[in-house]
Scaffold this active site. Structure first.
Site, PDB file in Angstrom:
ATOM      1  N   ASP A  30       0.839  -1.203   0.000  1.00  0.00           N
ATOM      2  CA  ASP A  30       0.000   0.000   0.000  1.00  0.00           C
ATOM      3  C   ASP A  30       0.878   1.258   0.000  1.00  0.00           C
ATOM      4  O   ASP A  30       1.977   1.245   0.564  1.00  0.00           O
ATOM      5  CB  ASP A  30      -0.889  -0.034   1.263  1.00  0.00           C
ATOM      6  CG  ASP A  30      -2.099   0.862   1.118  1.00  0.00           C
ATOM      7  OD1 ASP A  30      -2.286   1.470   0.044  1.00  0.00           O
ATOM      8  OD2 ASP A  30      -2.865   0.966   2.092  1.00  0.00           O
ATOM      9  N   GLY A  31       0.362   2.316  -0.611  1.00  0.00           N
ATOM     10  CA  GLY A  31       1.029   3.619  -0.528  1.00  0.00           C
ATOM     11  C   GLY A  31       1.700   4.081  -1.807  1.00  0.00           C
ATOM     12  O   GLY A  31       2.412   5.094  -1.800  1.00  0.00           O
ATOM     13  N   ASN A  32       1.460   3.378  -2.910  1.00  0.00           N
ATOM     14  CA  ASN A  32       2.077   3.805  -4.176  1.00  0.00           C
ATOM     15  C   ASN A  32       1.591   5.193  -4.588  1.00  0.00           C
ATOM     16  O   ASN A  32       2.373   6.034  -5.047  1.00  0.00           O
ATOM     17  CB  ASN A  32       1.719   2.829  -5.307  1.00  0.00           C
ATOM     18  CG  ASN A  32       2.362   1.477  -5.128  1.00  0.00           C
ATOM     19  OD1 ASN A  32       3.223   1.297  -4.273  1.00  0.00           O
ATOM     20  ND2 ASN A  32       1.950   0.518  -5.930  1.00  0.00           N
ATOM     21  N   TRP A  35       3.097   7.898  -2.379  1.00  0.00           N
ATOM     22  CA  TRP A  35       4.526   8.052  -2.715  1.00  0.00           C
ATOM     23  C   TRP A  35       4.652   8.977  -3.928  1.00  0.00           C
ATOM     24  O   TRP A  35       5.491   9.877  -3.956  1.00  0.00           O
ATOM     25  CB  TRP A  35       5.117   6.671  -3.011  1.00  0.00           C
ATOM     26  CG  TRP A  35       6.596   6.645  -3.263  1.00  0.00           C
ATOM     27  CD1 TRP A  35       7.580   6.417  -2.341  1.00  0.00           C
ATOM     28  CD2 TRP A  35       7.261   6.876  -4.514  1.00  0.00           C
ATOM     29  NE1 TRP A  35       8.809   6.473  -2.937  1.00  0.00           N
ATOM     30  CE2 TRP A  35       8.647   6.756  -4.273  1.00  0.00           C
ATOM     31  CE3 TRP A  35       6.825   7.159  -5.809  1.00  0.00           C
ATOM     32  CZ2 TRP A  35       9.601   6.905  -5.277  1.00  0.00           C
ATOM     33  CZ3 TRP A  35       7.778   7.323  -6.816  1.00  0.00           C
ATOM     34  CH2 TRP A  35       9.149   7.200  -6.540  1.00  0.00           C
ATOM     35  N   HIS A  47       3.216   3.215  -8.869  1.00  0.00           N
ATOM     36  CA  HIS A  47       3.067   1.783  -9.154  1.00  0.00           C
ATOM     37  C   HIS A  47       4.321   1.247  -9.851  1.00  0.00           C
ATOM     38  O   HIS A  47       4.751   0.126  -9.591  1.00  0.00           O
ATOM     39  CB  HIS A  47       1.841   1.535 -10.036  1.00  0.00           C
ATOM     40  CG  HIS A  47       0.540   1.891  -9.368  1.00  0.00           C
ATOM     41  ND1 HIS A  47       0.250   1.532  -8.074  1.00  0.00           N
ATOM     42  CD2 HIS A  47      -0.543   2.589  -9.805  1.00  0.00           C
ATOM     43  CE1 HIS A  47      -0.952   1.972  -7.755  1.00  0.00           C
ATOM     44  NE2 HIS A  47      -1.456   2.629  -8.790  1.00  0.00           N
ATOM     45  N   GLU A  77     -12.187  -4.308  -4.924  1.00  0.00           N
ATOM     46  CA  GLU A  77     -12.581  -2.889  -4.836  1.00  0.00           C
ATOM     47  C   GLU A  77     -11.771  -2.015  -5.797  1.00  0.00           C
ATOM     48  O   GLU A  77     -12.216  -0.949  -6.211  1.00  0.00           O
ATOM     49  CB  GLU A  77     -12.395  -2.360  -3.400  1.00  0.00           C
ATOM     50  CG  GLU A  77     -13.369  -2.920  -2.371  1.00  0.00           C
ATOM     51  CD  GLU A  77     -13.077  -4.375  -1.993  1.00  0.00           C
ATOM     52  OE1 GLU A  77     -11.898  -4.793  -2.042  1.00  0.00           O
ATOM     53  OE2 GLU A  77     -14.039  -5.103  -1.669  1.00  0.00           O
ATOM     54  N   TRP A  79     -11.316  -2.279  -8.800  1.00  0.00           N
ATOM     55  CA  TRP A  79     -11.969  -2.068 -10.101  1.00  0.00           C
ATOM     56  C   TRP A  79     -12.619  -0.689 -10.171  1.00  0.00           C
ATOM     57  O   TRP A  79     -12.877  -0.165 -11.245  1.00  0.00           O
ATOM     58  CB  TRP A  79     -13.045  -3.132 -10.357  1.00  0.00           C
ATOM     59  CG  TRP A  79     -12.510  -4.509 -10.644  1.00  0.00           C
ATOM     60  CD1 TRP A  79     -12.679  -5.624  -9.870  1.00  0.00           C
ATOM     61  CD2 TRP A  79     -11.747  -4.935 -11.783  1.00  0.00           C
ATOM     62  NE1 TRP A  79     -12.052  -6.709 -10.448  1.00  0.00           N
ATOM     63  CE2 TRP A  79     -11.479  -6.313 -11.638  1.00  0.00           C
ATOM     64  CE3 TRP A  79     -11.250  -4.282 -12.920  1.00  0.00           C
ATOM     65  CZ2 TRP A  79     -10.745  -7.052 -12.568  1.00  0.00           C
ATOM     66  CZ3 TRP A  79     -10.522  -5.025 -13.854  1.00  0.00           C
ATOM     67  CH2 TRP A  79     -10.277  -6.387 -13.671  1.00  0.00           C
ATOM     68  N   LEU A 141      10.317 -21.224  -4.284  1.00  0.00           N
ATOM     69  CA  LEU A 141       9.441 -20.202  -3.687  1.00  0.00           C
ATOM     70  C   LEU A 141       8.143 -20.193  -4.472  1.00  0.00           C
ATOM     71  O   LEU A 141       8.157 -20.180  -5.703  1.00  0.00           O
ATOM     72  CB  LEU A 141      10.094 -18.808  -3.793  1.00  0.00           C
ATOM     73  CG  LEU A 141       9.173 -17.617  -3.512  1.00  0.00           C
ATOM     74  CD1 LEU A 141       8.853 -17.513  -2.020  1.00  0.00           C
ATOM     75  CD2 LEU A 141       9.796 -16.302  -3.983  1.00  0.00           C
ATOM     76  N   ARG A 198       1.634  -4.958   6.218  1.00  0.00           N
ATOM     77  CA  ARG A 198       0.941  -3.914   5.448  1.00  0.00           C
ATOM     78  C   ARG A 198       1.766  -2.648   5.514  1.00  0.00           C
ATOM     79  O   ARG A 198       2.138  -2.192   6.604  1.00  0.00           O
ATOM     80  CB  ARG A 198      -0.466  -3.650   5.977  1.00  0.00           C
ATOM     81  CG  ARG A 198      -1.172  -2.589   5.130  1.00  0.00           C
ATOM     82  CD  ARG A 198      -2.632  -2.446   5.403  1.00  0.00           C
ATOM     83  NE  ARG A 198      -3.237  -1.614   4.364  1.00  0.00           N
ATOM     84  CZ  ARG A 198      -4.499  -1.637   4.015  1.00  0.00           C
ATOM     85  NH1 ARG A 198      -5.338  -2.437   4.627  1.00  0.00           N
ATOM     86  NH2 ARG A 198      -4.959  -0.840   3.065  1.00  0.00           N
ATOM     87  N   ARG A 204      -5.371  -2.076   8.621  1.00  0.00           N
ATOM     88  CA  ARG A 204      -6.593  -2.818   8.302  1.00  0.00           C
ATOM     89  C   ARG A 204      -6.208  -4.054   7.511  1.00  0.00           C
ATOM     90  O   ARG A 204      -5.185  -4.090   6.846  1.00  0.00           O
ATOM     91  CB  ARG A 204      -7.498  -1.986   7.379  1.00  0.00           C
ATOM     92  CG  ARG A 204      -8.187  -0.829   7.984  1.00  0.00           C
ATOM     93  CD  ARG A 204      -9.138  -0.236   6.948  1.00  0.00           C
ATOM     94  NE  ARG A 204      -8.440   0.279   5.784  1.00  0.00           N
ATOM     95  CZ  ARG A 204      -7.881   1.482   5.711  1.00  0.00           C
ATOM     96  NH1 ARG A 204      -7.928   2.287   6.747  1.00  0.00           N
ATOM     97  NH2 ARG A 204      -7.266   1.861   4.608  1.00  0.00           N
ATOM     98  N   GLU A 217       0.552 -13.401  12.413  1.00  0.00           N
ATOM     99  CA  GLU A 217       1.117 -12.223  13.090  1.00  0.00           C
ATOM    100  C   GLU A 217       1.070 -11.051  12.115  1.00  0.00           C
ATOM    101  O   GLU A 217       1.438 -11.201  10.953  1.00  0.00           O
ATOM    102  CB  GLU A 217       2.585 -12.490  13.471  1.00  0.00           C
ATOM    103  CG  GLU A 217       2.778 -13.572  14.505  1.00  0.00           C
ATOM    104  CD  GLU A 217       2.314 -13.154  15.890  1.00  0.00           C
ATOM    105  OE1 GLU A 217       2.309 -11.942  16.189  1.00  0.00           O
ATOM    106  OE2 GLU A 217       1.960 -14.045  16.674  1.00  0.00           O
TER     107      GLU A 217
HETATM  108  C1  FPP Z   1      -1.474   0.232  -3.442  1.00  0.00           C
HETATM  109  O1  FPP Z   1      -1.111   1.561  -3.561  1.00  0.00           O
HETATM  110  C2  FPP Z   1      -0.985  -0.550  -4.572  1.00  0.00           C
HETATM  111  C3  FPP Z   1      -1.775  -1.161  -5.517  1.00  0.00           C
HETATM  112  C4  FPP Z   1      -3.239  -1.091  -5.506  1.00  0.00           C
HETATM  113  C5  FPP Z   1      -1.202  -1.903  -6.625  1.00  0.00           C
HETATM  114  C6  FPP Z   1       0.082  -2.613  -6.348  1.00  0.00           C
HETATM  115  C7  FPP Z   1       0.416  -3.426  -7.506  1.00  0.00           C
HETATM  116  C8  FPP Z   1       1.636  -3.524  -8.065  1.00  0.00           C
HETATM  117  C9  FPP Z   1       2.840  -2.816  -7.561  1.00  0.00           C
HETATM  118  C10 FPP Z   1       1.763  -4.464  -9.232  1.00  0.00           C
HETATM  119  C11 FPP Z   1       1.855  -5.879  -8.730  1.00  0.00           C
HETATM  120  C12 FPP Z   1       2.493  -6.773  -9.644  1.00  0.00           C
HETATM  121  C13 FPP Z   1       2.990  -8.001  -9.322  1.00  0.00           C
HETATM  122  C14 FPP Z   1       3.730  -8.787 -10.313  1.00  0.00           C
HETATM  123  C15 FPP Z   1       2.815  -8.583  -7.987  1.00  0.00           C
HETATM  124  P1  FPP Z   1      -2.256   2.662  -3.650  1.00  0.00           P
HETATM  125  O2  FPP Z   1      -2.431   3.016  -5.075  1.00  0.00           O
HETATM  126  O3  FPP Z   1      -3.473   2.151  -2.956  1.00  0.00           O
HETATM  127  O4  FPP Z   1      -1.597   3.820  -2.845  1.00  0.00           O
HETATM  128  P2  FPP Z   1      -2.346   4.965  -2.003  1.00  0.00           P
HETATM  129  O5  FPP Z   1      -3.105   4.270  -0.924  1.00  0.00           O
HETATM  130  O6  FPP Z   1      -1.216   5.769  -1.482  1.00  0.00           O
HETATM  131  O7  FPP Z   1      -3.214   5.698  -2.980  1.00  0.00           O
END
Ligand code: FPP
Length: 261
Positions: A30-32, A35, A47, A77, A79, A141, A198, A204, A217
């Protein structure tokens, strides 16, 4: 109190390899978006950099001997996000799988997916199915990616399939128990997660692995996913190793070794 954050990556690695490793780690990445916002960049840049974290964490997990890594890449969600973002996320996933399939085969990584894979764009499904087929014999793995996943609907689907099998006479209601129920979940055959991480400060579970996390855990960190790299993962594992998992038993019972966990 020792602050492990001051240790170098190699020192942390040595420490954690001396302890009990979690067999299955699950991560809510979470947090892309935040960031990217902090840097005045479009969300998709978050992302993209998040994918580098994905690569780092998979590599580390394999190197230290984690058996299963489950990543929550896309929830049901999700989507509801703008179409452009959904499209970009699917694109990133496809790109990653196409680029990394060779490495996954070489490094003994088995790719799996949980969730409503049939709802993903056809192209994405093709790439996913190809990765699953080509890595199915690997065993170092298991990389399990949750896509269009929701814990509650996974449970409902399991119940529907159980009812169908009871109707067909394949199983009987009297024989239904936790172990049989687990056979009907997407995670059938996998151990429950020992540790669930998380990132980004949210505390959550967000409909992730609801059944499977009964004794897991939890580890929450303020670090945003694009910044969550090897050292952060090692700190999470070290924190896990310092906890005492009792599974409902008393400390005394565990100390006396009365129960094999
Ligand atoms: C949450 O950040 C991140 C996501 C919803 C997507 C994460 C997915 C990837 C990095 C691609 C995964 C690919 C593979 C191969 C596993 P957010 O957008 O909810 O961040 P925010 O809460 O700060 O808005």
């Amino acid at each position: 109190m020792r602050d492990y954050k001051d240790l170098k990556e190699e020192e942390l690695l040595k420490l954690i390899l001396g302890g009990n490793l979690p067999e299955h780690i699950a991560i809510i990445m979470d947090g892309n978006g935040r960031w990217a916002k902090q840097r005045r960049l479009p969300r998709i840049s978050g992302h993209k950099v998040g994918m580098d974290s994905v690569r780092d964490i998979i590599t580390l997990s394999r190197e230290i001997g984690i058996k299963v890594l489950t990543l929550y890449a896309f929830s049901q969600e999700n989507w509801k996000r703008p179409q452009s973002e959904v499209r970009a996320l699917m694109g990133l996933l496809q790109e990653y799988l196409k680029k990394e399939i060779k490495t996954m085969i070489e490094k003994g990584i088995q790719f799996r997916a949980i969730g409503e894979i049939e709802k993903l764009p056809v192209k994405t499904q093709e790439v996913i199915n190809n990765a699953i087929e080509n890595t199915s014999k690997n065993g170092d793995l298991i990389l399990n990616v949750a896509l269009s996943y929701g814990g509650r609907s996974e449970i409902i689907e399991a119940i529907k399939n159980i009812l169908r099998d009871i109707e067909k006479g394949d199983i009987s209601a009297d024989n239904l128990n936790e172990s049989l129920f687990e056979d009907y979940l997407d995670t059938s055959g996998l151990p429950d997660p020992d540790l669930l991480i998380r990132t980004s400060g949210e505390k959550r579970i967000s409909n992730f692995l609801l059944w499977q996390s009964a004794y897991t855990e939890f580890y929450f960190t303020d670090t945003l996913w694009p910044d969550f790299r090897k050292k952060e993962m090692l700190l999470a594992i070290l924190n896990y190793q310092q906890r005492e998992r009792r599974f409902g038993l008393t400390r005394e019972q565990i100390k006396r070794g009365l129960y094999a966990l």
